[in-house]
Design an enzyme around this catalytic site. Sequence first.
Site, PDB file in Angstrom:
ATOM      1  NE  ARG A 120      -3.998  -2.067   2.145  1.00 19.61           N
ATOM      2  CZ  ARG A 120      -3.902  -3.208   2.830  1.00 19.61           C
ATOM      3  NH1 ARG A 120      -2.873  -3.385   3.652  1.00 19.61           N
ATOM      4  NH2 ARG A 120      -4.819  -4.141   2.719  1.00 19.61           N
ATOM      5  CE  LYS A 142      -0.723  12.980 -15.725  1.00 21.00           C
ATOM      6  NZ  LYS A 142      -1.032  13.263 -17.148  1.00 21.00           N
ATOM      7  CD  GLU A 184       6.324  14.563 -23.731  1.00 15.43           C
ATOM      8  OE1 GLU A 184       5.820  15.641 -23.379  1.00 15.43           O
ATOM      9  OE2 GLU A 184       5.667  13.499 -23.822  1.00 15.43           O
ATOM     10  CE  LYS A 226       5.030  16.460 -15.464  1.00 14.06           C
ATOM     11  NZ  LYS A 226       5.223  15.196 -16.201  1.00 14.06           N
ATOM     12  CD  GLU A 236      -3.970  15.039 -16.487  1.00 12.84           C
ATOM     13  OE1 GLU A 236      -4.769  14.445 -17.203  1.00 12.84           O
ATOM     14  OE2 GLU A 236      -2.748  14.807 -16.472  1.00 12.84           O
ATOM     15  NE  ARG A 240       0.462  16.220 -13.755  1.00 14.65           N
ATOM     16  CZ  ARG A 240       1.085  15.426 -12.891  1.00 14.65           C
ATOM     17  NH1 ARG A 240       0.763  15.487 -11.616  1.00 14.65           N
ATOM     18  NH2 ARG A 240       2.010  14.582 -13.300  1.00 14.65           N
ATOM     19  CG  ASN A 244      -2.291  15.137 -20.922  1.00 16.31           C
ATOM     20  OD1 ASN A 244      -1.384  14.332 -20.801  1.00 16.31           O
ATOM     21  ND2 ASN A 244      -3.164  15.374 -19.954  1.00 16.31           N
ATOM     22  CG  HIS A 247       0.471  13.648 -24.488  1.00 12.77           C
ATOM     23  ND1 HIS A 247       1.167  14.797 -24.830  1.00 12.77           N
ATOM     24  CD2 HIS A 247       1.346  12.881 -23.786  1.00 12.77           C
ATOM     25  CE1 HIS A 247       2.393  14.719 -24.340  1.00 12.77           C
ATOM     26  NE2 HIS A 247       2.529  13.564 -23.702  1.00 12.77           N
ATOM     27  CG  HIS A 251      -1.756   8.793 -25.140  1.00 10.53           C
ATOM     28  ND1 HIS A 251      -2.256   9.239 -23.936  1.00 10.53           N
ATOM     29  CD2 HIS A 251      -0.400   8.922 -25.043  1.00 10.53           C
ATOM     30  CE1 HIS A 251      -1.262   9.618 -23.151  1.00 10.53           C
ATOM     31  NE2 HIS A 251      -0.131   9.438 -23.805  1.00 10.53           N
ATOM     32  CG  HIS A 264       5.174   8.961 -25.246  1.00  9.30           C
ATOM     33  ND1 HIS A 264       3.799   8.909 -25.314  1.00  9.30           N
ATOM     34  CD2 HIS A 264       5.475  10.062 -24.515  1.00  9.30           C
ATOM     35  CE1 HIS A 264       3.288   9.932 -24.642  1.00  9.30           C
ATOM     36  NE2 HIS A 264       4.288  10.646 -24.156  1.00  9.30           N
TER      37      HIS A 264
END
Length: 362
Positions: A120, A142, A184, A226, A236, A240, A244, A247, A251, A264
């Site tokens: 956990r 993330k 990026e 960032k 997000e 935030r 993306n 993206h 994606h 990517h």
Amino acid sequence: MITLDLKLPDAHYPIHIGRNLLTRTDLLKPHLPIPSVAIVTNSTIAPLYLAPLEQALKEEGIATRVVVLPDGESYKTWDTLNLIFDALLSGNCERKTTLIALGGGVIGDMAGFAAACYQRGAPFIQIPTTLLAQVDSSVGGKTAINHPLGKNMIGAFYQPRVVIADMVLLDTLSDRELSAGLAEVIKYGLLGDAEFLAWLENNIEQLRARDPASLEYAVKRCCEMKAEIVGQDEKESGVRALLNLGHTFGHAIEAGLGYGAWLHGEAVAAGMVLAAATSQELGWLSAADVERVILLIQRAGLPVKAPDLGLTNWLEHMGHDKKVEQGKLRFVLLKQLGQAVISSEVSHDVLQRVLSGQNVTA
């Protein structure tokens, strides 16, 4: 060495940027609750950088376990994640054993997700070895794995204790991987810093040539941006999401072609061109603005033309994007170069024109 601080409501951590930091145990030890670590790396990075890190830790009396995973986006799966858990459990690793992610974005995401889940929540540290990871994925917490229907759809927000970006590790990066990281970097200029965008246009060849000062400045500026954005919106729920840019389209390319077919950063590059073209369709960018985006991405050694997935496949894959709300696609677009916005007002007709390439020149 440059040190930035990422400050969150419940935590903060340093981001160290410099050269020859890999074996600087003084940067690691303050963040280890107990003298025990598990280094998670891959089959490409391990022969290059595992031994010096492992030796430095052992000289400090830190018990070290190593998990070497197969390399590639196609391995960012439950099965590979379980290899980390297998190693931790078979090694009787405790909740306070620190996971060290030594690798690029895939390793950082998987090691971070494993840390979030193991007993956990175990501490973890990011040592990114690619430009893409140094400027983006290692910062902000993330963590995730992929699902055949969508990229990074299973994961958690879980912050590292420290990020150590050793610029020397970029020396062994392939030209293709370096260019993928530049996607990026360009993203940051497009979404929120027109001055940095202009700097990139003047220095993109120096970055591709791995000029140390230029690379260090680019990593520093991206991490500054960032850290500021994540500090405002860790989970997000607002600003935030601007990170993306490119993206949603990118994606879809990765999922549509099969993970690993395009890197990517390559998919994000083509995705940013599509985002710019969509912004032009909405009247926000001029044709000259779009050409400026295309030229910079081309000069970075990146693709500017997306593959033809077919409209139905495009829409299906974009429908699994994490920014979808109440069944409605939301896109990160450009009001102007250096200013991104989130919009759900993109019509089917606009998408069809953009995805068919009718208004994108390459």
